[in-house]
Every structure is written in structure tokens, then in C-alpha cells.
Design an enzyme around this catalytic site. Structure first.
Site, PDB file in Angstrom:
ATOM      1  N   ILE A  13       0.851  -1.205   0.000  1.00 47.88           N
ATOM      2  CA  ILE A  13       0.000   0.000   0.000  1.00 47.88           C
ATOM      3  C   ILE A  13       0.883   1.252   0.000  1.00 47.88           C
ATOM      4  CG2 ILE A  13      -1.961   1.152   1.077  1.00 47.88           C
ATOM      5  CD1 ILE A  13      -2.675  -1.462   2.416  1.00 47.88           C
ATOM      6  N   ASP A  60      15.390   0.392  10.585  1.00 44.84           N
ATOM      7  CA  ASP A  60      14.363  -0.320  11.339  1.00 44.84           C
ATOM      8  C   ASP A  60      13.681   0.692  12.265  1.00 44.84           C
ATOM      9  OD1 ASP A  60      12.840  -1.844  13.014  1.00 44.84           O
ATOM     10  OD2 ASP A  60      14.453  -3.197  13.620  1.00 44.84           O
ATOM     11  N   LYS A  87       1.524  -7.728   8.858  1.00 43.72           N
ATOM     12  CA  LYS A  87       0.082  -7.754   8.548  1.00 43.72           C
ATOM     13  C   LYS A  87      -0.508  -9.140   8.320  1.00 43.72           C
ATOM     14  CE  LYS A  87       0.192  -7.851   3.678  1.00 43.72           C
ATOM     15  NZ  LYS A  87      -0.658  -7.806   2.545  1.00 43.72           N
ATOM     16  N   SER A 127      -7.232  -0.916  10.313  1.00 42.31           N
ATOM     17  CA  SER A 127      -7.784  -2.066   9.602  1.00 42.31           C
ATOM     18  C   SER A 127      -9.197  -2.325  10.081  1.00 42.31           C
ATOM     19  CB  SER A 127      -6.877  -3.255   9.937  1.00 42.31           C
ATOM     20  OG  SER A 127      -7.557  -4.467   9.781  1.00 42.31           O
ATOM     21  N   TYR A 152      -2.772  -9.574  15.496  1.00 43.76           N
ATOM     22  CA  TYR A 152      -2.652  -8.521  14.473  1.00 43.76           C
ATOM     23  C   TYR A 152      -3.751  -7.476  14.688  1.00 43.76           C
ATOM     24  CZ  TYR A 152      -3.740  -6.166  10.106  1.00 43.76           C
ATOM     25  OH  TYR A 152      -4.062  -5.205   9.176  1.00 43.76           O
ATOM     26  N   LYS A 156      -3.846  -3.270  15.956  1.00 43.45           N
ATOM     27  CA  LYS A 156      -4.529  -2.146  15.296  1.00 43.45           C
ATOM     28  C   LYS A 156      -5.467  -1.435  16.289  1.00 43.45           C
ATOM     29  CE  LYS A 156      -2.430  -2.562  11.393  1.00 43.45           C
ATOM     30  NZ  LYS A 156      -1.404  -1.564  11.014  1.00 43.45           N
ATOM     31  N   PHE A 181     -10.392  -2.015   4.564  1.00 39.05           N
ATOM     32  CA  PHE A 181     -11.034  -3.316   4.518  1.00 39.05           C
ATOM     33  C   PHE A 181     -10.033  -4.257   3.830  1.00 39.05           C
ATOM     34  CE2 PHE A 181     -15.035  -2.980   6.756  1.00 39.05           C
ATOM     35  CZ  PHE A 181     -14.845  -1.697   7.235  1.00 39.05           C
ATOM     36  N   ASN A 182     -10.279  -4.835   2.685  1.00 37.80           N
ATOM     37  CA  ASN A 182      -9.277  -5.763   2.126  1.00 37.80           C
ATOM     38  C   ASN A 182      -8.660  -5.198   0.849  1.00 37.80           C
ATOM     39  OD1 ASN A 182     -10.776  -7.473   4.065  1.00 37.80           O
ATOM     40  ND2 ASN A 182      -9.400  -9.044   3.259  1.00 37.80           N
ATOM     41  N   ASN A 202      -2.453 -13.815   2.212  1.00 36.29           N
ATOM     42  CA  ASN A 202      -3.669 -13.141   1.740  1.00 36.29           C
ATOM     43  C   ASN A 202      -4.265 -13.834   0.516  1.00 36.29           C
ATOM     44  OD1 ASN A 202      -2.002 -10.329   2.816  1.00 36.29           O
ATOM     45  ND2 ASN A 202      -4.000 -10.860   3.623  1.00 36.29           N
ATOM     46  N   LEU A 203      -5.574 -13.702   0.392  1.00 37.91           N
ATOM     47  CA  LEU A 203      -6.313 -14.473  -0.619  1.00 37.91           C
ATOM     48  C   LEU A 203      -5.880 -14.177  -2.054  1.00 37.91           C
ATOM     49  CD1 LEU A 203      -8.679 -16.404  -1.291  1.00 37.91           C
ATOM     50  CD2 LEU A 203     -10.144 -14.363  -1.407  1.00 37.91           C
ATOM     51  N   VAL A 220      -9.828 -22.933   0.373  1.00 41.98           N
ATOM     52  CA  VAL A 220     -10.810 -21.964   0.882  1.00 41.98           C
ATOM     53  C   VAL A 220     -11.002 -22.288   2.363  1.00 41.98           C
ATOM     54  CG1 VAL A 220     -13.211 -21.171   0.728  1.00 41.98           C
ATOM     55  CG2 VAL A 220     -11.927 -21.753  -1.362  1.00 41.98           C
TER      56      VAL A 220
HETATM   57  C1  UD1 Z   1      -7.163  -9.203   7.489  1.00 39.27           C
HETATM   58  C2  UD1 Z   1      -7.928  -7.996   7.952  1.00 39.27           C
HETATM   59  C3  UD1 Z   1      -7.652  -6.838   7.043  1.00 39.27           C
HETATM   60  C4  UD1 Z   1      -6.170  -6.617   6.886  1.00 39.27           C
HETATM   61  C5  UD1 Z   1      -5.499  -7.897   6.411  1.00 39.27           C
HETATM   62  C6  UD1 Z   1      -4.002  -7.752   6.407  1.00 39.27           C
HETATM   63  C7  UD1 Z   1      -9.982  -8.899   8.922  1.00 39.27           C
HETATM   64  C8  UD1 Z   1     -11.444  -8.984   8.791  1.00 39.27           C
HETATM   65  N1  UD1 Z   1      -9.360  -8.262   7.949  1.00 39.27           N
HETATM   66  O1  UD1 Z   1      -7.649  -9.534   6.249  1.00 39.27           O
HETATM   67  O2  UD1 Z   1      -8.236  -5.680   7.582  1.00 39.27           O
HETATM   68  O3  UD1 Z   1      -5.934  -5.598   5.949  1.00 39.27           O
HETATM   69  O4  UD1 Z   1      -5.795  -8.927   7.330  1.00 39.27           O
HETATM   70  O5  UD1 Z   1      -3.408  -8.941   5.972  1.00 39.27           O
HETATM   71  O6  UD1 Z   1      -9.381  -9.356   9.877  1.00 39.27           O
HETATM   72  N2  UD1 Z   1      -8.580 -17.075   2.470  1.00 39.27           N
HETATM   73  C9  UD1 Z   1      -8.739 -18.358   1.983  1.00 39.27           C
HETATM   74  N3  UD1 Z   1      -7.629 -19.011   1.533  1.00 39.27           N
HETATM   75  C10 UD1 Z   1      -6.381 -18.444   1.543  1.00 39.27           C
HETATM   76  C11 UD1 Z   1      -6.251 -17.116   2.032  1.00 39.27           C
HETATM   77  C12 UD1 Z   1      -7.369 -16.483   2.501  1.00 39.27           C
HETATM   78  O7  UD1 Z   1      -9.831 -18.900   1.960  1.00 39.27           O
HETATM   79  O8  UD1 Z   1      -5.410 -19.090   1.139  1.00 39.27           O
HETATM   80  C13 UD1 Z   1      -9.771 -16.365   2.943  1.00 39.27           C
HETATM   81  C14 UD1 Z   1      -9.698 -15.976   4.418  1.00 39.27           C
HETATM   82  O9  UD1 Z   1     -10.157 -17.005   5.245  1.00 39.27           O
HETATM   83  C15 UD1 Z   1     -10.598 -14.745   4.406  1.00 39.27           C
HETATM   84  C16 UD1 Z   1     -10.419 -14.137   3.020  1.00 39.27           C
HETATM   85  O10 UD1 Z   1      -9.863 -15.171   2.220  1.00 39.27           O
HETATM   86  O11 UD1 Z   1     -11.934 -15.130   4.532  1.00 39.27           O
HETATM   87  C17 UD1 Z   1      -9.470 -12.969   3.022  1.00 39.27           C
HETATM   88  O12 UD1 Z   1      -8.293 -13.349   3.723  1.00 39.27           O
HETATM   89  P1  UD1 Z   1      -6.984 -12.454   3.710  1.00 39.27           P
HETATM   90  O13 UD1 Z   1      -6.679 -12.017   2.326  1.00 39.27           O
HETATM   91  O14 UD1 Z   1      -5.928 -13.192   4.469  1.00 39.27           O
HETATM   92  O15 UD1 Z   1      -7.384 -11.157   4.479  1.00 39.27           O
HETATM   93  P2  UD1 Z   1      -8.150 -10.989   5.893  1.00 39.27           P
HETATM   94  O16 UD1 Z   1      -7.666 -11.989   6.860  1.00 39.27           O
HETATM   95  O17 UD1 Z   1      -9.604 -10.842   5.643  1.00 39.27           O
END
Ligand code: UD1
Length: 342
Positions: A13, A60, A87, A127, A152, A156, A181-182, A202-203, A220
Site C-alpha cells: 500500500i 528499522d 500484517k 484495519s 494482528y 490495530k 477493509f481488504n 492473503n487471498l 478456501v
Molecule cells: C485481514 C484484515 C484486514 C487486513 C489484512 C491484512 C480482517 C477482517 N481483515 O484480512 O483488515 O488488511 O488482514 O493482511 O481481519 N482465504 C482463503 N484461503 C487463503 C487465504 C485467505 O480462503 O489461502 C480467505 C480468508 O479465510 C478470508 C479471506 O480469504 O476469509 C481474506 O483473507 P486475507 O486475504 O488473508 O485477508 P483478511 O484476513 O480478511
């Protein structure tokens, strides 16, 4: 010329925000980043997009002496945007002390620097995880916090309190807390996007790496939640829209437009999207079939959260420009560009 300091400027970001600051303002921009989860090559990418080379101090931030040394060398700092933090929700569950030390120690040092150098404008990367699991959706900035679901998220919540109380204590200091948010997606040029020094949690990077054949399969996390298709719901928002909000928030602070010393904004699109819907959008825009399976739930996950973003729209005149398909397509183009070039 006045300078905006961006901590974590080589990060996901941070780098997109630097691009928007250089594009939309005349401020000098300086980064402080020790590349703990990023690469120095990001500054080449920023230069390729903007034509400008950004100076970075490789220090650092959790070490006050080295941070002070760097900031002493920066001329006319007028504001700080503080991104630098860890994060990963699962990593924070596994190693909470790392998160408390890094995320809170760095924040305290940065605020001490603001005080010592009289830097009056400050933006904190918060966050939506501060809300926890809530009863009423969408969440507004007034929605009370539930218990943090992960260390985490707790850093925040605590970080917001620290900034809020510090702001109250110093009449010359003004701050904004931005609750992301995301954030997903990549710059429209496909020349900058999310990078991680290790396997991502992250997803969206997980989706694109799997589709590119660099990871075998996406799991998932949970298919039995009480949601419309059993998977978790999030509010995905394009990183360039998030970056644009930072420019608007910094201009708002510098112009003295804020109604309170410390203002809070939700940065989301307002749309709740399930993990399966995100995957289907990716498959549609990329034309790739994703290898995925439904697996067990992940510790620390919130079930369902999306934003009411009216306040950011009204006060900052912020309007997210990109939809879910744009986010997925830009992430995919970035992944293809990386695979071809690195
Ligand atoms: C969390 C925080 C968000 C922050 C981010 C930083 C919450 C609600 N949100 O995001 O504010 O910016 O961390 O990293 O806590 N998923 C899968 N498979 C995967 C990876 C993820 O199913 O391999 C799913 C997770 O279970 C989740 C969604 O995808 O439901 C998003 O996950 P992710 O991208 O890790 O972000 P958050 O954990 O939502």
C-alpha cells in the site's frame, strides 16, 4: 519544498500511495523502509510509473536511534503516513510478541519523532479487523469494537488508542485513522503490485500464484460459515483507491479541514464479497480455471464484514473507482508481468 514521509514505502500500500502522492501533489516524498517484507526494486517500479526516484532510508523503525538519525536528514517534513507494520493474521496468532514489538514499538517511535521534530500531520494504517465479529452490517466508524480475533487485529485496536491519546495530548498534532477493509489489485500499468518475501497469507496473491502454477492449490478456509455460500465475506477494495484516499486525507489534514483532532474513516467499497465469489470473478476475467478446494476454517478469521463508507465519501470526497473484476484483472496482469520479467 515540504516533505511527506512514508514509512513502509516499498510495501504494497505504501508504494501505491507514493505513486498517487507524486502524481497528485507537489510534495517531496521520502520513504523509510528496511525491506523486511519488501524489495528495493519497488523504487525502480515507482520510477517507471512516475518518472521520479524516491529516496529511501533503510532503517528499522522499531530502533529509535536509527529512526531519529534518518528523520534528522529529511528537510521540511510536514506529515507522516505510517504504513510500516506486519500484517499477517495467521503469523500473528503463531507469534504474537513479534506483532506487539514490531507494530506497537514502531508506532510509539514514530509518534515520539513527530513530537521531537514537530511534524504536525499523521495518518495511521488501521484495519477493519478492529471491529471483530459484529452484529450489525455494514460497519460504520461508530460501530463498537468487539474482541480482536487475532493479535494482528489487537495491534490495530491498541495502535488506534495510542494515536488517539497522543493526538489529544498535543494541540499542535492532528491525525487520521484509516480503517482499510481488504486492499487488493495492482497498479493499472501492471508495473507495481503486491509482493511478499515469503509465501503469502492473503487471498488474492494466493489465487494468482496458484493460477500461475507457482503454488499447487488454494484452500478456501471454511465452507460451513453462516453466509450465503458458506465462505467468509469481505469488502475487497482496489489498492489504488486506498492510495488515493491517503492523498485526500493528507490534503484534508494539511488544509485544517478536519472537525476533530483525530478523524476516523472506513475505506471499503461497501460491497460484501464471499471467498468463492472472489474466486469466480478471478476465473471470469483471467479465463483460468483455479485449482481450489474447500478446507477447514482458519484461526483468527472474522466471518462477515463490509463497510459503510459514507463518511469518507462525504468528508474526503473519496469515491472508489474500481470494481471486483478490475481488482482481479489487475492482480492477474501483475502476476503475468512478474512471471515474464523476474
Ligand atoms: C485481514 C484484515 C484486514 C487486513 C489484512 C491484512 C480482517 C477482517 N481483515 O484480512 O483488515 O488488511 O488482514 O493482511 O481481519 N482465504 C482463503 N484461503 C487463503 C487465504 C485467505 O480462503 O489461502 C480467505 C480468508 O479465510 C478470508 C479471506 O480469504 O476469509 C481474506 O483473507 P486475507 O486475504 O488473508 O485477508 P483478511 O484476513 O480478511
Amino acid at each position: 519544498m515540504q516533505t511527506i514521509i512514508v514509512t513502509g514505502g516499498a510495501g504494497y500500500i505504501g508504494s501505491h500511495t507514493i505513486i498517487e502522492l507524486l502524481k497528485q501533489t507537489d510534495y517531496n516524498v521520502v520513504s523509510v523502509d528496511n525491506f523486511s517484507n519488501s524489495t528495493v526494486k519497488t523504487f525502480d517500479r515507482i520510477e517507471a510509473i512516475t518518472g521520479k526516484r524516491v529516496k529511501n532510508f533503510n532503517v528499522d523503525i522499531s530502533n529509535f536511534e536509527t529512526l531519529e538519525f534518518a528523520v534528522n536528514a529529511i528537510k521540511n517534513p510536514i506529515g507522516i503516513i505510517h504504513f510500516a507494520a506486519f500484517k499477517s493474521v495467521p503469523q500473528s496468532v503463531a507469534d504474537p510478541l513479534l506483532y506487539y514489538h514490531n507494530n506497537l514499538g514502531s508506532l510509539i517511535n514514530i509518534l515520539k519523532i513527530c513530537k521531537a521534530k514537530q511534524i504536525p500531520n499523521f495518518i495511521f494504517s488501521s484495519s477493519c479487523s478492529v471491529y471483530g465479529n459484529v452484529d450489525k452490517l455494514p460497519v460504520t466508524e461508530q460501530t463498537p469494537f468487539s474482541a480482536a480475533e487475532s493479535p494482528y487485529a489487537q495491534t490495530k485496536q491498541m495502535g488506534e488508542d495510542i494515536v488517539f491519546n497522543f493526538t489529544k495530548s498535543d494541540p499542535a498534532f492532528k491525525s487520521v485513522l484509516l480503517r482499510y477493509f481488504n486492499p487488493v489489485g495492482a497498479h493499472v500499468s501492471a508495473l507495481n503490485g503486491e509482493l511478499s518475501n515469503s509465501k503469502p497469507d492473503n487471498l488474492v496473491p494466493y489465487i494468482t500464484l496458484t493460477a500461475a502454477g507457482l503454488l499447487p492449490k488454494l484452500t478456501v478456509f471454511g465452507g460451513d460459515y453462516d453466509t450465503r455460500d458458506g465462505s467468509c465475506i469481505r469488502d475487497y477494495v482496489h489498492v489504488s483507491d486506498i492510495a488515493d484516499a491517503h492523498v485526500k486525507a493528507m490534503n484534508y489534514l494539511i488544509a485544517g479541514k478536519q472537525k476533530k483532532e483525530c478523524s476516523v474513516f472506513n475505506l471499503g467499497t461497501g460491497n460484501g464479497v464471499s471467498v468463492l465469489e472472489a474466486i469466480h470473478s478471478f476465473e471470469k476475467v483471467s479465463g483460468e480455471k483455479l485449482n481450489y478446494e474447500i478446507g477447514p476454517r482458519r484461526a483468527g478469521d472474522v466471518i462477515n464484514i463490509y463497510a459503510n463508507n459514507d463518511f469518507a465519501k462525504r468528508e474526503l470526497q473519496w469515491e472508489p473507482k474500481y470494481n471486483l473484476d478490475d481488482m482481479m484483472l489487475s492482480s492477474w496482469k501483475w502476476q503475468l508481468q512478474l512471471k515474464n520479467n523476474y
